[in-house]
Design an enzyme around this catalytic site. Sequence first.
Site, short mmCIF file in Angstrom:
data_model
loop_
_atom_site.label_atom_id
_atom_site.label_comp_id
_atom_site.label_asym_id
_atom_site.label_seq_id
_atom_site.Cartn_x
_atom_site.Cartn_y
_atom_site.Cartn_z
N GLY A 123 -10.72 -2.99 3.42
CA GLY A 123 -11.28 -1.86 4.17
C GLY A 123 -10.79 -1.80 5.61
O GLY A 123 -11.20 -0.93 6.38
N ARG A 124 -9.87 -2.71 6.00
CA ARG A 124 -9.39 -2.70 7.38
C ARG A 124 -8.55 -1.45 7.64
O ARG A 124 -7.82 -1.00 6.75
CB ARG A 124 -8.50 -3.93 7.64
CG ARG A 124 -9.25 -5.24 7.69
CD ARG A 124 -8.28 -6.40 7.89
NE ARG A 124 -7.48 -6.66 6.69
CZ ARG A 124 -6.53 -7.57 6.62
NH1 ARG A 124 -6.22 -8.30 7.68
NH2 ARG A 124 -5.85 -7.77 5.50
N LYS A 154 1.74 2.11 -5.12
CA LYS A 154 2.26 1.54 -6.37
C LYS A 154 1.33 1.82 -7.54
O LYS A 154 1.78 2.14 -8.64
CB LYS A 154 2.45 0.01 -6.22
CG LYS A 154 3.47 -0.38 -5.15
CD LYS A 154 3.55 -1.88 -4.97
CE LYS A 154 2.32 -2.49 -4.33
NZ LYS A 154 2.06 -2.09 -2.94
N ASP A 214 0.81 -1.22 0.00
CA ASP A 214 0.00 0.00 0.00
C ASP A 214 0.84 1.28 0.00
O ASP A 214 0.44 2.31 0.55
CB ASP A 214 -0.96 0.02 1.21
CG ASP A 214 -1.88 -1.17 1.21
OD1 ASP A 214 -2.26 -1.62 0.11
OD2 ASP A 214 -2.23 -1.67 2.31
N LYS A 261 2.79 10.09 -0.64
CA LYS A 261 1.98 10.55 0.49
C LYS A 261 2.71 11.55 1.38
O LYS A 261 2.49 11.62 2.59
CB LYS A 261 1.45 9.35 1.30
CG LYS A 261 0.68 8.36 0.41
CD LYS A 261 -0.20 7.41 1.15
CE LYS A 261 -1.56 7.97 1.44
NZ LYS A 261 -2.59 6.94 1.71
N ALA A 278 -7.41 -0.97 0.68
CA ALA A 278 -8.11 -0.87 -0.61
C ALA A 278 -8.78 -2.20 -0.97
O ALA A 278 -9.64 -2.25 -1.84
CB ALA A 278 -7.12 -0.46 -1.69
N THR A 279 -8.40 -3.29 -0.29
CA THR A 279 -8.98 -4.60 -0.60
C THR A 279 -10.00 -5.01 0.46
O THR A 279 -11.10 -5.43 0.15
CB THR A 279 -7.86 -5.66 -0.72
OG1 THR A 279 -7.03 -5.29 -1.81
CG2 THR A 279 -8.42 -7.05 -0.98
N GLN A 302 1.94 -6.05 -3.18
CA GLN A 302 2.41 -6.15 -1.79
C GLN A 302 3.72 -5.35 -1.63
O GLN A 302 3.94 -4.42 -2.38
CB GLN A 302 2.57 -7.61 -1.35
CG GLN A 302 1.26 -8.37 -1.23
CD GLN A 302 0.69 -8.88 -2.53
OE1 GLN A 302 1.36 -9.52 -3.30
NE2 GLN A 302 -0.58 -8.60 -2.79
N GLY A 332 0.07 14.03 -3.65
CA GLY A 332 -1.38 13.86 -3.59
C GLY A 332 -1.76 12.63 -4.40
O GLY A 332 -0.93 12.11 -5.15
N GLY A 381 -4.58 -4.31 -3.79
CA GLY A 381 -5.56 -3.26 -4.08
C GLY A 381 -4.78 -2.03 -4.50
O GLY A 381 -4.12 -1.42 -3.66
N HIS A 382 -4.78 -1.73 -5.79
CA HIS A 382 -3.97 -0.63 -6.31
C HIS A 382 -4.90 0.50 -6.77
O HIS A 382 -5.73 0.31 -7.64
CB HIS A 382 -3.09 -1.11 -7.47
CG HIS A 382 -2.06 -2.12 -7.05
ND1 HIS A 382 -1.21 -2.73 -7.91
CD2 HIS A 382 -1.74 -2.61 -5.82
CE1 HIS A 382 -0.41 -3.56 -7.23
NE2 HIS A 382 -0.73 -3.51 -5.97
N THR A 388 -5.90 -11.53 3.72
CA THR A 388 -7.02 -10.84 3.07
C THR A 388 -8.18 -11.81 2.84
O THR A 388 -9.23 -11.40 2.36
CB THR A 388 -6.58 -10.27 1.70
OG1 THR A 388 -6.10 -11.35 0.90
CG2 THR A 388 -5.48 -9.23 1.86
#
Length: 433
Positions: free
Chosen positions: A302-303, A16, A13, A331, A299-300, A224, A415, A40-41, A129
């Site tokens: 929601g945790r 990428k 996360d 970020k 993104a996968t 990952q 951003g 989750g990209h 996941t």
Amino acid sequence: MPASVIVGMQWGDEGKGKVVDYLTRNADLVVRHQGGNNAGHTVVIDGKKTILHLLPSGILNEHSICVIGNGTVVDPSVLCTEIEHVEAAGHRCEGRLYISDCAHVIMPYHRLLDRLHEQARGKGKIGTTGRGIGPAYADKADRFGIRMADLVNPTRFREMLAACLSIKNRILVECLQADPMDADAIFEEYSRYAARLRPYVTDTVTLVHHALSDGKRVVFEGAQGTMLDIDHGTFPYVTSSSTIAGGVCSGAGVPPSQIKEVIGIVKAYTTRVGEGPFPTELKNELGELLRQEGQEFGATTGRPRRCGWLDCVQLRRAAAINGTTGIVLTKTDVLSKLQRLRICTAYQIDGKTFDVFPSDPELLNRAEPIYEDIEGWNQDIRSCRKREELPQKAEQYFRRIEELLGVPIYIISVGPGREETIACTEAYRIASS
Ligand code: GDP
Ligand code: IMO
Ligand code: MG
């Protein structure tokens, strides 16, 4: 642009998806080589957010060919849905998407076993996941796996499914007290996916080799991060594939000599989802501030992501394993409200100072970070488009990271949007123009 590997340098996360999209605006081929829909990209183009799990992020660039390589594990139901979604958004997949005939297929029993194994581990759970990734890779190593070439061949698929299920059902019923699975129902469901995916299945190794020998620009999109690598990560709290740059060689069938550049994606602080050691974790209001400012929710799944300071001990290890030639720092804008920033430069373990990341998890669990404090810049940087426009204090933070890692910064992300990006070298200004 030479053949480039994009690799996550932390626990995933790192951003990428954004970077692959930014760099592939003029790439010919974008290749996923490991992992599955545990990834989750996120890509944000003109304010529109798309989250991709299996399709390479290049699918949103009309001219890029996208490859799902042999080292990935493919959940065909997820892939069919994802193709539908991107096509509904106006992106063509036909003639642009290729799936390796050697990629292994995630079956319903893999998802079930993932859940049951996690339950059985109890307090020692990994926090997966739940997408069946571990059991699918385990079957590959155990030579029980079903590959895409098998899936699209009905006779072979039926035979292999029956053979696998006869063993899986004994494990499910006799060892795990679960219900058996029905071969006919799975065959019927998976035959529908096979019909949909058959046109995309091919020998992707030859495709990638031709692209490389024709001088095409090829980007390998890692999923990952280095610390989740099956060999080099914080085992057992890892994923089940080779997430490091070297994973490209086996996961796409590409020789090491073809890799000219390894671009490490580094979040300006650290996050982790799931269980496992995390020396610089902030279990306080500062960690919560980073989570809210950075919208650190998976993104996968929601945790909420665990958050902490940048860890240069961990990053030096990642730079060494990957042979990182340059980094993209993402970020950075999330830190804009902080008065003081900290960078971990070493660990204190049992009274000794370590500047090398320990491979022994016992040592890592006892690691106390030694921090260097740096003044925050405390102003909005999202509109900066050149490195010279950044506040001096931000520049000090970035310079220090370059010094501590011994790796230059290629790009600074300020951003989530495609345009919220500062190319720090001429090569990247050209690559993304
Ligand atoms: P990946 O798995 O490495 O592709 O990263 P994810 O997409 O899971 O998580 C990164 C998140 O940060 C996404 O929501 C991105 O839209 C967002 N993001 C990426 N770069 C930046 C950045 O520079 N600033 C901010 N604020 N968000 C970013
Ligand atoms: P991207 O590509 C962050 C984590 C899970 C869990 C461990 C094992 O978006 O960076 P798995 O389901 O793979 O068996 O789970 O790995 N994990 C990720 N964490 N980003 C990811 O992907 C991840 N993929 C898996 O949370 O701790
Ligand atoms: Mg992600």
